[in-house]
Design an enzyme around this catalytic site. Structure first.
Site, PDB file in Angstrom:
ATOM      1  N   GLY A   1      51.489  48.947 109.698  1.00 48.93           N
ATOM      2  CA  GLY A   1      50.253  49.181 109.154  1.00 48.93           C
ATOM      3  C   GLY A   1      50.380  50.307 108.380  1.00 48.93           C
ATOM      4  N   PRO A   2      50.415  50.581 107.044  1.00 56.02           N
ATOM      5  CA  PRO A   2      50.491  51.794 106.240  1.00 56.02           C
ATOM      6  C   PRO A   2      49.122  52.200 105.672  1.00 56.02           C
ATOM      7  CG  PRO A   2      50.870  49.896 104.826  1.00 56.02           C
ATOM      8  CD  PRO A   2      50.632  49.167 106.276  1.00 56.02           C
TER       9      PRO A   2
ATOM     10  N   ASN B   1      32.221  57.559 118.109  1.00 53.73           N
ATOM     11  CA  ASN B   1      32.184  56.518 117.017  1.00 53.73           C
ATOM     12  C   ASN B   1      30.887  55.648 117.084  1.00 53.73           C
ATOM     13  OD1 ASN B   1      34.572  57.466 115.696  1.00 53.73           O
ATOM     14  ND2 ASN B   1      35.823  56.513 117.110  1.00 53.73           N
TER      15      ASN B   1
ATOM     16  N   ALA C   1      46.256  55.137 106.458  1.00 56.51           N
ATOM     17  CA  ALA C   1      46.445  56.929 106.448  1.00 56.51           C
ATOM     18  C   ALA C   1      47.059  57.259 107.586  1.00 56.51           C
ATOM     19  CB  ALA C   1      44.877  57.337 106.264  1.00 56.51           C
TER      20      ALA C   1
ATOM     21  N   ALA D   1      42.972  62.307 107.929  1.00 53.55           N
ATOM     22  CA  ALA D   1      43.923  61.889 106.639  1.00 53.55           C
ATOM     23  C   ALA D   1      43.271  60.647 106.036  1.00 53.55           C
ATOM     24  CB  ALA D   1      45.231  61.325 107.364  1.00 53.55           C
TER      25      ALA D   1
ATOM     26  N   ASN E   1      28.058  61.869 107.468  1.00 54.12           N
ATOM     27  CA  ASN E   1      27.586  62.168 108.707  1.00 54.12           C
ATOM     28  C   ASN E   1      26.504  63.290 109.013  1.00 54.12           C
ATOM     29  OD1 ASN E   1      29.659  60.487 109.133  1.00 54.12           O
ATOM     30  ND2 ASN E   1      30.993  62.113 110.099  1.00 54.12           N
TER      31      ASN E   1
ATOM     32  N   LYS F   1      36.086  58.711 122.827  1.00 61.76           N
ATOM     33  CA  LYS F   1      35.938  58.696 121.028  1.00 61.76           C
ATOM     34  C   LYS F   1      35.367  57.486 120.863  1.00 61.76           C
ATOM     35  CE  LYS F   1      39.052  58.919 117.303  1.00 61.76           C
ATOM     36  NZ  LYS F   1      40.036  58.521 116.477  1.00 61.76           N
TER      37      LYS F   1
ATOM     38  N   ASN G   1      28.977  56.314 113.527  1.00 54.55           N
ATOM     39  CA  ASN G   1      29.651  55.203 112.603  1.00 54.55           C
ATOM     40  C   ASN G   1      28.704  54.157 112.117  1.00 54.55           C
ATOM     41  OD1 ASN G   1      31.990  55.524 111.331  1.00 54.55           O
ATOM     42  ND2 ASN G   1      33.073  55.584 113.244  1.00 54.55           N
TER      43      ASN G   1
END
Ligand code: KPL
Length: 312
Positions: free
Chosen positions: A9-10, A188, A12, A128, A202, A184, A192
């Site tokens: 999985g490329p 989220n 970020a 990232a 946000n 987390k 989100n």
């Protein structure tokens, strides 16, 4: 010794991980589609580093049949993790350690139950984002925690944490990864879906028009966390603690476009099933109502449906 890693999985985090580990270990990034092997990392200080990364599609990997790695990191979005693993599973010895980097709590318990080898979970606050097929920006450093849900692989978690830290990914092996993943997930879930559905940054949640709805969502999340026996990190307690934590994250990330909003804008499915799903399931198990979470989930599902219709 962990001398070889595959990163599946490329996105970020996957590419940031690849840039970080490449100088220390043999590395292969596995992608669904071809990507340039010359990859650019922009550091938090704005410096650009170009590295050749070994990036292969699943098909090319099958042709080249490389030696199986010491560890496989799955860095896809939550809903793609199991399919990504399935696409490689027959090339991997069943004992290969996996590291799951997903948000939420969907693929982690399932893969832990079904994979014979060690399954570690990681949660990170490294910032990232991608700038195209050949670029990732490391926006900011943040700690990473790693451990397994049944606390059976502490030595492996420590070994990986040491190597990741050496690679510049400051990582701590922990015995409470389950709790950290849920903490987390709670943050989220509170931020989100709302920002994604309203199409706002946000920080705009602080506006009077959204604040009440956000507080109602946080209170539902807090009640579910209470039932799950999970307190907010940093010593806060119960509903007050969760309210303080979420509003602090809103403050700290005020200028961010949350990942779920980015997904909707890019016409991708969101991680709602991994983030809202476990909360709604837990509410049902504990006899709690969560009307706000259910409504957000329904609205996100219809947004995703509309996207699906447009791309057909
Ligand atoms: O982690 C996040 C995300 O965007 O997924 C938050 C905490 C909402 C910050 O943007």
């Amino acid at each position: 010794m962990i001398t070889s890693h595959w990163i599946l999985g490329p996105g970020a985090i996957g590419r940031l991980l690849a840039h970080s580990l490449a100088p220390l270990a043999n590395l292969c990034v596995v992608s669904r589609r071809p990507l340039p092997i010359q990859q650019i990392l922009t550091t938090p200080e704005g410096e650009q580093k170009v590295q050749r990364l070994d990036i292969l599609t699943v098909e090319k990997l099958a042709e080249q049949a490389p030696v199986a790695p010491d560890a496989v990191h799955i860095t896809t979005k939550a809903m793609a993790a199991e399919a990504a693993l399935a696409s490689l599973a027959e090339r991997l010895p069943a004992t290969t350690p996996l590291v799951l980097w997903q948000n939420g709590f969907l693929s982690q318990p399932r893969i832990t139950r079904t994979w014979a080898g060690p399954v570690l979970c990681a949660t990170t606050t490294q910032g990232a984002y991608l700038t195209g097929d050949d670029g990732v920006v490391h926006a900011g450093h943040g700690p990473t925690f790693i451990g397994d849900l049944n606390n059976r692989h502490g030595a492996l978690a420590t070994l990986l944490a040491q190597q990741l830290t050496q690679a510049g990914f400051e990582t701590t092996a922990v015995v409470d990864i389950h709790q950290r993943l849920w903490q987390k997930l709670a943050v989220n879930a509170a931020i989100n879906p709302l920002v994604a559905l309203h199409g706002i940054r946000n920080g705009e949640l602080r506006n009077a028009s959204y604040q009440g709805q956000a507080n109602a969502v946080i209170k539902e999340v807090a009640a579910i966390m209470q039932a799950e026996g999970i307190q907010p990190p940093g010593g806060g307690q119960g509903e007050t603690g969760w309210l303080a934590l979420v509003w602090q994250v809103v403050e700290n990330t005020a200028g961010n476009k949350a990942s779920m909003l980015q997904d909707l804008e890019a016409g991708r499915p969101t991680e709602r099933k991994a983030i809202l799903g476990p909360l709604m399931q837990s509410a049902a198990q504990h006899g709690l109502t969560c009307k706000n979470l259910e409504q957000l989930d329904d609205q996100l599902a219809s947004e995703e449906g509309a996207i699906h219709q447009r791309v057909l």
